[in-house]
Design a protein around this motif. Structure first.
Motif, PDB file in Angstrom:
ATOM      1  N   LEU A  25      25.267  -4.200 -16.873  1.00 28.38           N
ATOM      2  CA  LEU A  25      26.156  -3.678 -15.840  1.00 28.38           C
ATOM      3  C   LEU A  25      26.288  -4.662 -14.679  1.00 28.38           C
ATOM      4  CD1 LEU A  25      27.811  -1.097 -15.539  1.00 28.38           C
ATOM      5  CD2 LEU A  25      26.013  -0.192 -14.068  1.00 28.38           C
ATOM      6  N   MET A  26      25.189  -5.310 -14.324  1.00 28.47           N
ATOM      7  CA  MET A  26      25.239  -6.308 -13.262  1.00 28.47           C
ATOM      8  C   MET A  26      26.130  -7.479 -13.683  1.00 28.47           C
ATOM      9  SD  MET A  26      24.391  -7.426 -10.298  1.00 28.47           S
ATOM     10  CE  MET A  26      22.905  -6.659  -9.676  1.00 28.47           C
ATOM     11  N   ALA A  27      26.000  -7.898 -14.938  1.00 21.08           N
ATOM     12  CA  ALA A  27      26.801  -9.019 -15.441  1.00 21.08           C
ATOM     13  C   ALA A  27      28.294  -8.711 -15.333  1.00 21.08           C
ATOM     14  CB  ALA A  27      26.423  -9.327 -16.885  1.00 21.08           C
ATOM     15  N   ILE A  28      28.663  -7.490 -15.695  1.00 25.42           N
ATOM     16  CA  ILE A  28      30.083  -7.121 -15.647  1.00 25.42           C
ATOM     17  C   ILE A  28      30.547  -6.969 -14.197  1.00 25.42           C
ATOM     18  CG2 ILE A  28      31.778  -5.367 -16.309  1.00 25.42           C
ATOM     19  CD1 ILE A  28      30.069  -4.783 -18.756  1.00 25.42           C
ATOM     20  N   THR A  29      29.678  -6.428 -13.345  1.00 27.34           N
ATOM     21  CA  THR A  29      30.013  -6.313 -11.920  1.00 27.34           C
ATOM     22  C   THR A  29      30.338  -7.680 -11.340  1.00 27.34           C
ATOM     23  OG1 THR A  29      28.549  -4.386 -11.646  1.00 27.34           O
ATOM     24  CG2 THR A  29      29.177  -5.579  -9.651  1.00 27.34           C
ATOM     25  N   LYS A 160      24.862  -2.471  -5.921  1.00 26.24           N
ATOM     26  CA  LYS A 160      25.789  -3.219  -6.779  1.00 26.24           C
ATOM     27  C   LYS A 160      27.117  -3.485  -6.066  1.00 26.24           C
ATOM     28  CE  LYS A 160      24.374  -2.555 -11.571  1.00 26.24           C
ATOM     29  NZ  LYS A 160      22.950  -2.456 -11.305  1.00 26.24           N
ATOM     30  N   MET A 161      27.554  -2.541  -5.246  1.00 23.98           N
ATOM     31  CA  MET A 161      28.794  -2.741  -4.496  1.00 23.98           C
ATOM     32  C   MET A 161      28.616  -3.846  -3.456  1.00 23.98           C
ATOM     33  SD  MET A 161      30.193   1.177  -4.007  1.00 23.98           S
ATOM     34  CE  MET A 161      31.811   0.671  -3.407  1.00 23.98           C
ATOM     35  N   VAL A 162      27.440  -3.895  -2.830  1.00 20.45           N
ATOM     36  CA  VAL A 162      27.164  -4.958  -1.856  1.00 20.45           C
ATOM     37  C   VAL A 162      27.162  -6.318  -2.554  1.00 20.45           C
ATOM     38  CG1 VAL A 162      25.418  -5.938  -0.321  1.00 20.45           C
ATOM     39  CG2 VAL A 162      25.913  -3.489  -0.245  1.00 20.45           C
ATOM     40  N   ILE A 163      26.537  -6.383  -3.742  1.00 24.28           N
ATOM     41  CA  ILE A 163      26.528  -7.631  -4.503  1.00 24.28           C
ATOM     42  C   ILE A 163      27.942  -8.033  -4.897  1.00 24.28           C
ATOM     43  CG2 ILE A 163      25.850  -8.653  -6.719  1.00 24.28           C
ATOM     44  CD1 ILE A 163      23.177  -7.186  -6.418  1.00 24.28           C
ATOM     45  N   ALA A 164      28.750  -7.057  -5.330  1.00 25.51           N
ATOM     46  CA  ALA A 164      30.152  -7.341  -5.676  1.00 25.51           C
ATOM     47  C   ALA A 164      30.898  -7.897  -4.475  1.00 25.51           C
ATOM     48  CB  ALA A 164      30.835  -6.065  -6.178  1.00 25.51           C
ATOM     49  N   LEU A 165      30.596  -7.364  -3.292  1.00 22.27           N
ATOM     50  CA  LEU A 165      31.248  -7.828  -2.068  1.00 22.27           C
ATOM     51  C   LEU A 165      30.871  -9.279  -1.774  1.00 22.27           C
ATOM     52  CD1 LEU A 165      32.996  -7.084   0.394  1.00 22.27           C
ATOM     53  CD2 LEU A 165      30.885  -6.356   1.536  1.00 22.27           C
TER      54      LEU A 165
END
Length: 211
Positions: A25-29, A160-165
């Motif tokens: 999931l992290m990889a896809i994020t 995960k949203m913070v990492i995506a940001l």
């Protein structure tokens, strides 16, 4: 209220640990954030809110049949401790973080939902860790269960949203020493929780060697 707050904090810590750990999931994020911007990474990040209702419901339904059998729950707790120890040692030994990024068409939410359903980690977590915690919370108050779940998913999705940001704005974030040090520090957190699970398992077996 103190015990309820304790379950909230437990959910927050475990959710944060799960949220920033490398995995499908992290990889896809990260992939979606790099290719299509943070907005698409956010869609992947929220996918556990869709998939995990079914996962958690199925696991809890199965575990309820063993709720009154202390020996079974004890073995599950001890298995959870071993799983946490494995995660902790792996985190502490991490020297670098490498996540493969694929160039696929934009179907972010669909990818996240599918990846989470096929990922064994949510099932392992709720069977060996989350399930026993919910049963222990039920002995305190229904609100304790709710606060644990809220804390867990708020940080699982939020981190995960913070990492995506960050990834959407800077591709070097994942290569920074700060992210690596943060991930390594999770190893200590996992090992601490493993000790609590060992204690719970031994107590259910009638062994109180730490008292």
């Amino acid at each position: 209220m103190y015990e309820i707050a304790e379950f909230l904090v437990t959910g927050i810590l475990l959710g944060f640990a799960a949220g920033i750990s490398p995995g499908p999931l992290m990889a896809i994020t990260i992939s979606e954030s790099l290719q299509h911007g943070s907005k698409e990474g956010f869609k992947v990040a929220i996918s556990p809110l869709i998939t995990d209702f079914l996962i958690v419901s199925a696991v809890i339904y199965i575990l309820m049949h063993f709720q009154q059998q202390n020996s079974v729950i004890a073995l599950i707790s001890l298995a959870g401790a071993l799983y946490l120890m494995h995660l902790g040692i792996a985190s502490l030994k991490t020297k670098n973080i490498s996540i493969n990024v694929s160039n696929l068409k934009k179907e972010s939410l669909k990818k996240g939902v599918l990846a989470n359903f096929l990922n064994p980690h949510p099932y392992l977590f709720w069977i060996a860790i989350g399930g026993p915690i919910l049963f222990r919370a039920a002995e305190v108050d229904r609100l304790a269960q709710i606060m644990f779940v809220i804390g867990f998913y708020a940080l699982l999705v939020g981190s995960k949203m913070v990492i995506a940001l960050f990834v959407g704005k800077s591709r070097d974030f994942l290569k920074s020493k700060y992210y690596l040090h943060l991930f390594r520090s999770l190893g200590v957190l996992y090992l601490i929780f493993a000790l609590f699970f060992i204690q719970q398992g031994l107590e259910l077996l009638g062994l109180h060697i730490w008292r």
